[in-house]
Design a protein around this motif. Sequence first.
Motif, short mmCIF file in Angstrom:
data_model
loop_
_atom_site.label_atom_id
_atom_site.label_comp_id
_atom_site.label_asym_id
_atom_site.label_seq_id
_atom_site.Cartn_x
_atom_site.Cartn_y
_atom_site.Cartn_z
N ASN A 3 12.91 -18.06 12.27
CA ASN A 3 14.51 -18.22 12.51
C ASN A 3 14.74 -19.84 12.44
N LEU A 4 13.46 -20.67 12.31
CA LEU A 4 13.70 -22.23 12.18
C LEU A 4 14.89 -22.42 11.27
N SER A 5 15.41 -23.60 11.80
CA SER A 5 16.47 -24.19 10.95
C SER A 5 16.37 -25.90 10.58
N GLU A 6 15.77 -26.19 11.78
CA GLU A 6 15.64 -27.71 11.91
C GLU A 6 14.23 -28.26 11.32
N ARG A 7 14.18 -29.31 11.01
CA ARG A 7 13.01 -30.24 10.67
C ARG A 7 12.21 -30.94 11.77
N PHE A 8 11.01 -31.29 11.43
CA PHE A 8 10.37 -31.72 12.56
C PHE A 8 9.39 -32.90 11.82
N ASP A 9 9.26 -34.19 12.81
CA ASP A 9 8.25 -35.16 12.49
C ASP A 9 6.68 -34.93 12.76
N PHE A 10 6.68 -33.98 13.54
CA PHE A 10 5.26 -33.66 14.08
C PHE A 10 5.14 -32.39 14.59
N ILE A 11 4.07 -31.32 13.83
CA ILE A 11 3.98 -30.25 14.22
C ILE A 11 2.61 -29.97 14.68
N PHE A 12 2.35 -29.74 16.10
CA PHE A 12 1.07 -29.31 16.79
C PHE A 12 0.76 -27.81 16.75
N PHE B 210 9.46 -33.40 17.78
CA PHE B 210 8.23 -32.75 17.90
C PHE B 210 8.11 -31.12 18.14
N LEU B 211 7.27 -30.51 17.52
CA LEU B 211 7.27 -28.94 17.89
C LEU B 211 5.83 -28.77 18.18
N GLU B 212 5.64 -28.01 19.13
CA GLU B 212 4.39 -27.49 19.59
C GLU B 212 4.42 -25.87 19.48
N LEU B 213 3.44 -25.37 18.64
CA LEU B 213 3.28 -23.84 18.63
C LEU B 213 2.16 -23.67 19.31
N GLY B 214 2.39 -22.87 20.45
CA GLY B 214 1.24 -22.59 21.60
C GLY B 214 1.34 -23.34 22.76
N THR B 215 2.13 -23.36 23.54
CA THR B 215 2.35 -24.12 24.70
C THR B 215 1.06 -23.99 25.44
N GLY B 216 0.55 -22.60 25.46
CA GLY B 216 -0.63 -22.58 26.83
C GLY B 216 0.04 -22.95 28.09
N THR C 295 9.90 -29.42 21.45
CA THR C 295 10.11 -28.05 21.49
C THR C 295 8.78 -27.22 21.57
N THR C 296 8.49 -26.75 22.67
CA THR C 296 7.26 -26.13 22.69
C THR C 296 7.25 -24.43 23.02
N VAL C 297 6.45 -23.64 22.13
CA VAL C 297 6.66 -22.32 21.98
C VAL C 297 5.55 -21.39 22.61
N PHE D 135 11.25 -25.50 26.53
CA PHE D 135 10.34 -24.52 26.37
C PHE D 135 11.05 -23.27 25.71
N ARG D 136 10.25 -22.49 24.76
CA ARG D 136 10.76 -21.41 24.11
C ARG D 136 9.75 -20.33 24.72
N CYS D 137 9.84 -19.39 25.38
CA CYS D 137 8.96 -17.93 25.29
C CYS D 137 9.60 -16.99 24.48
N GLU D 138 8.78 -17.01 23.45
CA GLU D 138 8.95 -16.01 22.34
C GLU D 138 7.74 -16.06 21.54
N ASP D 139 7.71 -14.97 20.76
CA ASP D 139 6.74 -14.91 19.35
C ASP D 139 6.67 -16.03 18.68
N GLY D 140 5.70 -16.73 18.30
CA GLY D 140 5.70 -17.98 17.36
C GLY D 140 6.30 -17.60 16.07
N ALA D 141 5.72 -16.31 15.73
CA ALA D 141 6.07 -15.73 14.22
C ALA D 141 7.73 -15.83 14.22
#
Length: 193
Positions: free
Chosen positions: A109-118, A49-55, A74-76, A98-104
Amino acid sequence: MEESRVMQVPEGYAKILQESKVLGFQQSCDRKTGFLLKGLAASKPSGNFLELGTGAGASASWIIEGMDGGSTLTTVDIDSNVQAVAKKHLGHDRRVSFRCEDGAAFIQNLSERFDFIFADTWPGKFELLDKTLDHLNVGGFYVIHDLLPHSKLPEQYRIKAPKLVHTLRNRSDLVITEMDWSTGLLLAIKTNV
């Protein structure tokens, strides 16, 4: 089904909302969106799972609630102060990173694939959409919300959201379900690469 099980919210969700309010962070997902995220997460056993924008972690708490023991999230987010609330309440879960970095930059730099992206921030939604969807597995879910106009959304967002929906509708590699519910949700399912 027992009502208490249906209405149960994730552990820490109420505290996340309280601390968000203290910080002045008003973009946390509501319960209706959360219930959908939880249900979708439960349908992806051993999912990535990937979440872009943890808030502050409200939506992550729902995703985690639906994940099984073999799943990872992974939440960014770029804002370490707000993300600190999520880490405080969700950081004990070994399935979450948790990844604290710019989402763009993260997407580039992504190399992996996800089953779910929010996608709950500009990168992955209004920026780098194609690159983000390139990392979604066939059968995977791409979820966005806040598609109905409301006062907490900036004007630029309200202008971009209909264009985004139009773009997603016209992709041949996605099946789209639009929901005029909660803050306005869209679920896209990847059908081919």
